[in-house]
Scaffold this active site. Structure first.
Site, mmCIF file in Angstrom:
data_model
loop_
_atom_site.group_PDB
_atom_site.id
_atom_site.type_symbol
_atom_site.label_atom_id
_atom_site.label_comp_id
_atom_site.label_asym_id
_atom_site.label_seq_id
_atom_site.Cartn_x
_atom_site.Cartn_y
_atom_site.Cartn_z
ATOM 1 N N TYR A 185 -8.602 -11.194 -7.798
ATOM 2 C CA TYR A 185 -7.654 -10.958 -9.045
ATOM 3 C C TYR A 185 -7.374 -12.718 -9.353
ATOM 4 O O TYR A 185 -6.277 -12.568 -10.371
ATOM 5 C CB TYR A 185 -6.123 -10.714 -8.419
ATOM 6 C CG TYR A 185 -5.952 -9.938 -7.545
ATOM 7 C CD1 TYR A 185 -5.655 -8.572 -8.182
ATOM 8 C CD2 TYR A 185 -5.973 -9.101 -6.407
ATOM 9 C CE1 TYR A 185 -6.137 -6.949 -8.217
ATOM 10 C CE2 TYR A 185 -6.059 -8.295 -5.978
ATOM 11 C CZ TYR A 185 -5.650 -7.650 -6.375
ATOM 12 O OH TYR A 185 -5.860 -5.477 -6.094
ATOM 13 N N HIS A 202 -3.605 -9.990 3.112
ATOM 14 C CA HIS A 202 -5.635 -9.904 3.381
ATOM 15 C C HIS A 202 -5.164 -11.236 4.654
ATOM 16 O O HIS A 202 -4.438 -12.401 3.892
ATOM 17 C CB HIS A 202 -5.824 -10.253 1.852
ATOM 18 C CG HIS A 202 -5.910 -9.476 0.407
ATOM 19 N ND1 HIS A 202 -6.133 -9.461 -0.582
ATOM 20 C CD2 HIS A 202 -5.823 -7.849 0.500
ATOM 21 C CE1 HIS A 202 -5.599 -8.788 -1.746
ATOM 22 N NE2 HIS A 202 -5.660 -7.680 -0.710
ATOM 23 N N ARG A 219 -0.759 -0.619 -6.284
ATOM 24 C CA ARG A 219 -1.092 -2.658 -5.610
ATOM 25 C C ARG A 219 -1.997 -2.975 -7.049
ATOM 26 O O ARG A 219 -1.334 -4.478 -6.826
ATOM 27 C CB ARG A 219 -1.883 -1.952 -4.570
ATOM 28 C CG ARG A 219 -2.021 -3.426 -3.506
ATOM 29 C CD ARG A 219 -2.592 -2.878 -2.149
ATOM 30 N NE ARG A 219 -3.272 -3.991 -1.386
ATOM 31 C CZ ARG A 219 -2.049 -4.311 -0.335
ATOM 32 N NH1 ARG A 219 -1.064 -4.682 -0.599
ATOM 33 N NH2 ARG A 219 -3.073 -5.231 0.344
ATOM 34 N N LYS A 249 -1.990 -2.904 7.892
ATOM 35 C CA LYS A 249 -4.195 -2.713 7.549
ATOM 36 C C LYS A 249 -4.728 -4.265 8.228
ATOM 37 O O LYS A 249 -5.143 -4.611 9.480
ATOM 38 C CB LYS A 249 -4.776 -2.411 6.781
ATOM 39 C CG LYS A 249 -6.062 -2.594 6.704
ATOM 40 C CD LYS A 249 -6.467 -2.075 5.259
ATOM 41 C CE LYS A 249 -8.372 -2.282 5.110
ATOM 42 N NZ LYS A 249 -8.785 -2.122 4.015
ATOM 43 N N ARG A 302 1.271 -1.138 -0.189
ATOM 44 C CA ARG A 302 -0.448 0.135 0.279
ATOM 45 C C ARG A 302 1.147 1.569 0.263
ATOM 46 O O ARG A 302 1.655 0.930 0.531
ATOM 47 C CB ARG A 302 -1.290 -0.059 1.263
ATOM 48 C CG ARG A 302 -1.955 -1.187 1.403
ATOM 49 C CD ARG A 302 -2.391 -1.603 2.738
ATOM 50 N NE ARG A 302 -3.286 -2.387 2.403
ATOM 51 C CZ ARG A 302 -3.034 -3.471 2.958
ATOM 52 N NH1 ARG A 302 -2.139 -3.344 3.392
ATOM 53 N NH2 ARG A 302 -4.413 -4.545 3.298
ATOM 54 N N HIS A 355 -3.242 3.065 -4.823
ATOM 55 C CA HIS A 355 -3.906 2.471 -5.025
ATOM 56 C C HIS A 355 -3.668 1.030 -6.478
ATOM 57 O O HIS A 355 -3.733 -0.262 -6.741
ATOM 58 C CB HIS A 355 -5.294 1.284 -4.335
ATOM 59 C CG HIS A 355 -5.693 0.595 -3.710
ATOM 60 N ND1 HIS A 355 -4.909 0.653 -2.297
ATOM 61 C CD2 HIS A 355 -5.703 -0.774 -3.102
ATOM 62 C CE1 HIS A 355 -5.253 -0.762 -1.733
ATOM 63 N NE2 HIS A 355 -6.070 -1.619 -2.334
#
Length: 353
Positions: A317, A308, A285, A230, A207, A282
């Site tokens: 993706y 994630h 990314r 995050k 990020r 973003h």
């Protein structure tokens, strides 16, 4: 409840066994110890009467929000943001008692939000369904957490409220040509750090905030270690020697780069690259993840690289994989019948002869 010394030298115990709105008891004693002992005795007696039932819970919804924030929300990266959003919502709903808060009250509130009748800013007249979905999630989380902390005994009043269905947002990514154009503009930028930050994002899927705030001691043994992420977990991502050479050499626990967000915006504009709303930085990314899958990467490895916590987020993706749903080409009925030349002029002539 309070114990205080009077002007006559005695000690007075003033007690409200059933709260400030209930009966008051006052007794005088010769010593402070006697007064404190009486206070404790009266308090214990008042609590040991189950037949009287529990006192009415007069806490408002925002009282619960504050309790949640002090006990849990303050540890979250977006805790203050959540608290502010819920405080606004509570005021808009008339800050109802927590025991009276229900799905009907919240449903009426979000309808008005979507219609633009309740706004937090004069610049934003209407909010999107995603915004009210977030607010719903915030309140649900408050009640769920307070149940775990034994601060709330009743069921979650919003358990049966359904979120609005939202169409999957477009995830833009840069083509090879666009990447070359962007890097060229970054190199020509007056910001000395812009090129390094952009390359770091493209090479690791970081990020923007993770890359821009990187410290020297987070680069070790050919890897970049992203901390305070995050997902609350550190990520160690290998980088090439070529990238390592262009990064600052300092290995001290100090930031390597200065802020270059505005410079990135300008570089995108000069490169004539447009991104969907909310995806300015973003897009880097998304570009990493998209090219990773197009080049044959493993979806589980991608999940670990991006950090994630839920594989469903990474699965966005999956359609970039070279063989994604490729069976559709070979297993459809038209492909199977193509050898029979159905519908062609040759097939018609065959029938005639």
């Amino acid at each position: 409840m309070a114990v205080s010394k009077l002007s006559n030298g005695k000690w007075q115990a003033q007690i409200f066994p059933n709260g400030r709105d209930g009966k008051r008891i006052r007794r005088q004693f010769a010593t402070k110890g006697e007064a404190l002992a009486y206070e404790k005795h009266t308090k214990d007696q008042a609590q040991d009467k189950p037949w009287l039932g529990e006192k009415a819970d007069k806490r408002t919804v925002f009282d619960l929000v504050k309790t949640w924030y002090n006990a849990h929300g303050t540890t979250l990266a977006d805790g203050q943001k959540r608290k502010d959003a819920m405080e606004f919502a509570c005021k808009a709903m008339g800050n109802p008692l927590a025991t009276e808060f229900n799905a009907r009250i919240f449903s009426a509130y979000r309808e008005q939000r979507l219609a633009g009748k309740i706004t937090r800013s004069s610049r934003v007249k209407k909010v999107t369904p995603r915004t009210v979905n977030l607010e719903l999630a915030y309140f649900r989380a408050v009640f769920n957490e307070l149940r775990r902390l034994d601060e709330w005994q009743a069921p979650n009043p919003l358990d049966n409220v359904r979120e609005y269905k939202i169409a999957e947002s477009e995830m833009a990514y840069l083509t090879d040509e666009e990447i070359r154009a962007l890097l060229k503009e970054c190199e020509a930028s007056t910001s000395k750090d812009l090129l390094s930050v952009v390359k770091l994002c493209l090479a690791t899927g970081a990020r923007w905030g993770e890359a821009e705030t990187l410290k020297g001691n987070q680069i070790r043994a050919g890897k970049v270690i992203f901390t305070k992420t995050k997902g609350k977990k550190n990520r160690a991502i290998p980088i090439s020697d070529a990238l390592l050479e262009v990064l600052p050499t300092s290995r001290k626990a100090k930031p390597l780069f200065t802020s270059c967000y505005s410079a990135f915006r300008s570089a995108l504009k000069r490169a004539d690259i447009e991104t969907p709303a909310g995806q300015l930085t973003h897009v880097l990314r998304h570009t990493f993840a998209s090219h990773f899958m197009m080049n044959g990467g493993n979806i589980l490895v991608l999940q670990r690289i991006l950090g994630h916590t839920d594989i469903k987020v990474t699965m966005r993706y999956s359609h970039f994989a070279p063989d994604h749903l490729f069976e559709a080409v070979n297993l459809n009925p038209l492909e199977r019948l193509s050898g029979e030349k159905i519908g062609s002029k040759v097939a018609a002539e065959d029938v005639t002869t």
